[in-house]
Design a protein around this motif. Structure first.
Motif, PDB file in Angstrom:
ATOM      1  N   LEU A  69       0.829  -1.202   0.000  1.00 49.52           N
ATOM      2  CA  LEU A  69       0.000   0.000   0.000  1.00 49.52           C
ATOM      3  C   LEU A  69       0.866   1.255   0.000  1.00 49.52           C
ATOM      4  CD1 LEU A  69      -3.020   0.679  -0.085  1.00 49.52           C
ATOM      5  CD2 LEU A  69      -2.865   1.137   2.355  1.00 49.52           C
ATOM      6  N   ASP A  70       1.947   1.259   0.782  1.00 47.70           N
ATOM      7  CA  ASP A  70       2.866   2.399   0.747  1.00 47.70           C
ATOM      8  C   ASP A  70       3.467   2.565  -0.647  1.00 47.70           C
ATOM      9  OD1 ASP A  70       2.978   3.754   3.305  1.00 47.70           O
ATOM     10  OD2 ASP A  70       3.785   1.886   4.119  1.00 47.70           O
ATOM     11  N   GLY A  71       3.809   1.464  -1.297  1.00 44.31           N
ATOM     12  CA  GLY A  71       4.349   1.520  -2.652  1.00 44.31           C
ATOM     13  C   GLY A  71       3.350   2.106  -3.632  1.00 44.31           C
ATOM     14  N   LYS A  72       2.080   1.728  -3.478  1.00 49.14           N
ATOM     15  CA  LYS A  72       1.027   2.283  -4.343  1.00 49.14           C
ATOM     16  C   LYS A  72       0.887   3.784  -4.119  1.00 49.14           C
ATOM     17  CE  LYS A  72      -1.526  -2.044  -4.048  1.00 49.14           C
ATOM     18  NZ  LYS A  72      -2.730  -2.691  -3.513  1.00 49.14           N
ATOM     19  N   ILE A  94      -5.872  16.423  -7.994  1.00 53.83           N
ATOM     20  CA  ILE A  94      -5.645  16.125  -6.577  1.00 53.83           C
ATOM     21  C   ILE A  94      -6.444  14.866  -6.222  1.00 53.83           C
ATOM     22  CG2 ILE A  94      -5.813  16.924  -4.202  1.00 53.83           C
ATOM     23  CD1 ILE A  94      -3.958  18.682  -5.803  1.00 53.83           C
ATOM     24  N   PRO A  95      -5.769  13.738  -6.038  1.00 53.52           N
ATOM     25  CA  PRO A  95      -6.475  12.505  -5.688  1.00 53.52           C
ATOM     26  C   PRO A  95      -6.524  12.256  -4.173  1.00 53.52           C
ATOM     27  CG  PRO A  95      -4.241  11.975  -6.289  1.00 53.52           C
ATOM     28  CD  PRO A  95      -4.374  13.480  -6.398  1.00 53.52           C
ATOM     29  N   LEU A  96      -7.399  11.360  -3.808  1.00 54.87           N
ATOM     30  CA  LEU A  96      -7.391  10.706  -2.497  1.00 54.87           C
ATOM     31  C   LEU A  96      -7.132   9.233  -2.800  1.00 54.87           C
ATOM     32  CD1 LEU A  96     -10.594  12.167  -0.781  1.00 54.87           C
ATOM     33  CD2 LEU A  96      -8.227  12.807  -0.363  1.00 54.87           C
ATOM     34  N   PHE A  97      -6.423   8.565  -1.914  1.00 49.62           N
ATOM     35  CA  PHE A  97      -6.118   7.155  -2.121  1.00 49.62           C
ATOM     36  C   PHE A  97      -6.359   6.417  -0.821  1.00 49.62           C
ATOM     37  CE2 PHE A  97      -2.870   3.713  -2.018  1.00 49.62           C
ATOM     38  CZ  PHE A  97      -3.419   2.920  -3.009  1.00 49.62           C
ATOM     39  N   ALA A  98      -7.072   5.301  -0.897  1.00 49.69           N
ATOM     40  CA  ALA A  98      -7.353   4.498   0.293  1.00 49.69           C
ATOM     41  C   ALA A  98      -7.219   3.026  -0.061  1.00 49.69           C
ATOM     42  CB  ALA A  98      -8.757   4.781   0.811  1.00 49.69           C
ATOM     43  N   GLY A  99      -6.846   2.251   0.935  1.00 52.31           N
ATOM     44  CA  GLY A  99      -6.733   0.825   0.689  1.00 52.31           C
ATOM     45  C   GLY A  99      -6.504   0.053   1.962  1.00 52.31           C
ATOM     46  N   TYR A 100      -6.526  -1.246   1.799  1.00 48.70           N
ATOM     47  CA  TYR A 100      -6.269  -2.139   2.930  1.00 48.70           C
ATOM     48  C   TYR A 100      -4.798  -2.513   2.906  1.00 48.70           C
ATOM     49  CZ  TYR A 100      -6.726  -5.742   6.388  1.00 48.70           C
ATOM     50  OH  TYR A 100      -6.578  -6.480   7.524  1.00 48.70           O
ATOM     51  N   ASP A 101      -4.112  -2.272   4.020  1.00 54.17           N
ATOM     52  CA  ASP A 101      -2.697  -2.582   4.150  1.00 54.17           C
ATOM     53  C   ASP A 101      -2.565  -3.950   4.812  1.00 54.17           C
ATOM     54  OD1 ASP A 101       0.013  -2.787   4.897  1.00 54.17           O
ATOM     55  OD2 ASP A 101       0.177  -0.614   5.149  1.00 54.17           O
ATOM     56  N   HIS A 102      -2.174  -4.956   4.022  1.00 54.60           N
ATOM     57  CA  HIS A 102      -2.053  -6.321   4.537  1.00 54.60           C
ATOM     58  C   HIS A 102      -0.906  -6.450   5.538  1.00 54.60           C
ATOM     59  CE1 HIS A 102      -5.103  -8.046   1.941  1.00 54.60           C
ATOM     60  NE2 HIS A 102      -4.648  -7.243   0.994  1.00 54.60           N
ATOM     61  N   ARG A 103       0.111  -5.637   5.394  1.00 50.95           N
ATOM     62  CA  ARG A 103       1.250  -5.695   6.319  1.00 50.95           C
ATOM     63  C   ARG A 103       0.876  -5.173   7.700  1.00 50.95           C
ATOM     64  NH1 ARG A 103       6.049  -3.596   2.241  1.00 50.95           N
ATOM     65  NH2 ARG A 103       5.919  -5.386   0.862  1.00 50.95           N
ATOM     66  N   GLN A 104       0.048  -4.128   7.747  1.00 49.63           N
ATOM     67  CA  GLN A 104      -0.361  -3.555   9.029  1.00 49.63           C
ATOM     68  C   GLN A 104      -1.736  -4.046   9.465  1.00 49.63           C
ATOM     69  OE1 GLN A 104       0.064   0.714   9.231  1.00 49.63           O
ATOM     70  NE2 GLN A 104       2.060   0.672   8.251  1.00 49.63           N
ATOM     71  N   ASP A 105      -2.419  -4.819   8.589  1.00 46.50           N
ATOM     72  CA  ASP A 105      -3.733  -5.375   8.872  1.00 46.50           C
ATOM     73  C   ASP A 105      -4.744  -4.291   9.227  1.00 46.50           C
ATOM     74  OD1 ASP A 105      -5.454  -7.565   8.937  1.00 46.50           O
ATOM     75  OD2 ASP A 105      -5.215  -7.816  11.119  1.00 46.50           O
ATOM     76  N   THR A 106      -4.768  -3.217   8.412  1.00 45.11           N
ATOM     77  CA  THR A 106      -5.691  -2.111   8.652  1.00 45.11           C
ATOM     78  C   THR A 106      -5.914  -1.321   7.368  1.00 45.11           C
ATOM     79  OG1 THR A 106      -6.177  -0.250  10.116  1.00 45.11           O
ATOM     80  CG2 THR A 106      -3.905  -0.432   9.329  1.00 45.11           C
ATOM     81  N   GLY A 107      -6.989  -0.576   7.327  1.00 49.75           N
ATOM     82  CA  GLY A 107      -7.236   0.341   6.223  1.00 49.75           C
ATOM     83  C   GLY A 107      -6.463   1.632   6.440  1.00 49.75           C
ATOM     84  N   ARG A 108      -6.030   2.255   5.343  1.00 59.39           N
ATOM     85  CA  ARG A 108      -5.275   3.506   5.427  1.00 59.39           C
ATOM     86  C   ARG A 108      -5.771   4.469   4.352  1.00 59.39           C
ATOM     87  NH1 ARG A 108       0.809   1.852   5.155  1.00 59.39           N
ATOM     88  NH2 ARG A 108       1.153   4.049   5.635  1.00 59.39           N
ATOM     89  N   LEU A 109      -5.602   5.757   4.623  1.00 60.00           N
ATOM     90  CA  LEU A 109      -6.113   6.813   3.758  1.00 60.00           C
ATOM     91  C   LEU A 109      -5.027   7.852   3.527  1.00 60.00           C
ATOM     92  CD1 LEU A 109      -8.538   8.354   2.428  1.00 60.00           C
ATOM     93  CD2 LEU A 109      -9.059   9.209   4.730  1.00 60.00           C
ATOM     94  N   PHE A 110      -4.841   8.248   2.255  1.00 57.53           N
ATOM     95  CA  PHE A 110      -3.806   9.215   1.896  1.00 57.53           C
ATOM     96  C   PHE A 110      -4.406  10.372   1.114  1.00 57.53           C
ATOM     97  CE2 PHE A 110      -1.836   5.068   2.184  1.00 57.53           C
ATOM     98  CZ  PHE A 110      -0.719   5.303   2.963  1.00 57.53           C
ATOM     99  N   GLN A 111      -3.937  11.553   1.433  1.00 60.50           N
ATOM    100  CA  GLN A 111      -4.292  12.766   0.700  1.00 60.50           C
ATOM    101  C   GLN A 111      -3.005  13.289   0.057  1.00 60.50           C
ATOM    102  OE1 GLN A 111      -6.665  15.283   3.109  1.00 60.50           O
ATOM    103  NE2 GLN A 111      -7.228  16.605   1.421  1.00 60.50           N
ATOM    104  N   PHE A 112      -3.133  13.979  -1.060  1.00 57.92           N
ATOM    105  CA  PHE A 112      -1.975  14.466  -1.812  1.00 57.92           C
ATOM    106  C   PHE A 112      -2.142  15.948  -2.103  1.00 57.92           C
ATOM    107  CE2 PHE A 112      -2.581  10.022  -2.637  1.00 57.92           C
ATOM    108  CZ  PHE A 112      -1.304   9.485  -2.652  1.00 57.92           C
TER     109      PHE A 112
END
Length: 179
Positions: A69-72, A94-112
């Motif tokens: 997810l960090d790579g994405k 200007i996008p927003l990006f969200a996804g499920y992080d399998h390494r941290q076992d949680t959903g995460r949200l990114f703003q740019f």
């Protein structure tokens, strides 16, 4: 007759002060575990999303596993950075990006931002010309542990208030079945 489809984003595209589209898709799957929402220059943003989707699919085929997810999020940040010259000419995405992080076992949200700056958000994020109004509603009504129905109510109210205050934001439209 089924319920109308709910997409968590407004559907209006504008060109100056004119409405150029009333049913524009602004929220897309990036891959099986993540999604991206867009604001700004719609045509360029949609092309950027298609390229992002292709890059994620290509990476997975070549490497045999999905990008983290960090790579994405980093990939999307690099795309925005390479688009900076266009943004300086007024064609901002200007996008927003969200996804499920399998390494941290949680959903995460990114703003740019337009320069490719990447900022992880905790509870919510909004982008676009109506985002100030939408964010205010979410800040006032969000609480941890909300049900899905309660969260949808908050998002619909946020879109409605943003549309009420910002001419470039399209609110719920029951005539066209857009909620």
């Amino acid at each position: 007759m089924g319920l109308p489809l709910f997409r968590p984003g407004d559907r209006r595209a504008t060109q100056g002060t004119s409405i150029s589209g009333r049913d524009v898709e602004k929220v897309f799957p990036a891959d099986r575990h993540s999604g991206v929402a867009i604001s700004g220059s719609a045509g360029i943003a949609m092309e950027m999303v298609r390229l992002f989707q292709f890059q994620l699919e290509h990476y997975e085929k070549v490497e045999g596993k999905a990008l983290s997810l960090d790579g994405k999020a980093n990939q999307l940040s690099q795309m925005l950075r390479s688009h900076l010259s266009m943004a300086l000419q007024g064609f901002v995405v200007i996008p927003l990006f969200a996804g499920y992080d399998h390494r941290q076992d949680t959903g995460r949200l990114f703003q740019f931002d337009a320069t490719g700056g990447r900022y992880e958000e905790r509870d919510h994020a909004a982008t676009g010309s109506g985002s100030v109004h939408a964010s205010t509603v979410v800040k006032l009504r969000y609480r941890a542990g909300m049900t899905e129905d309660e969260a949808v109510d908050v998002v619909v109210e946020a879109l409605y208030q943003a549309a009420d205050e910002d001419s470039a934001t399209g609110g719920p439209d029951p005539i066209r079945g857009i909620y």
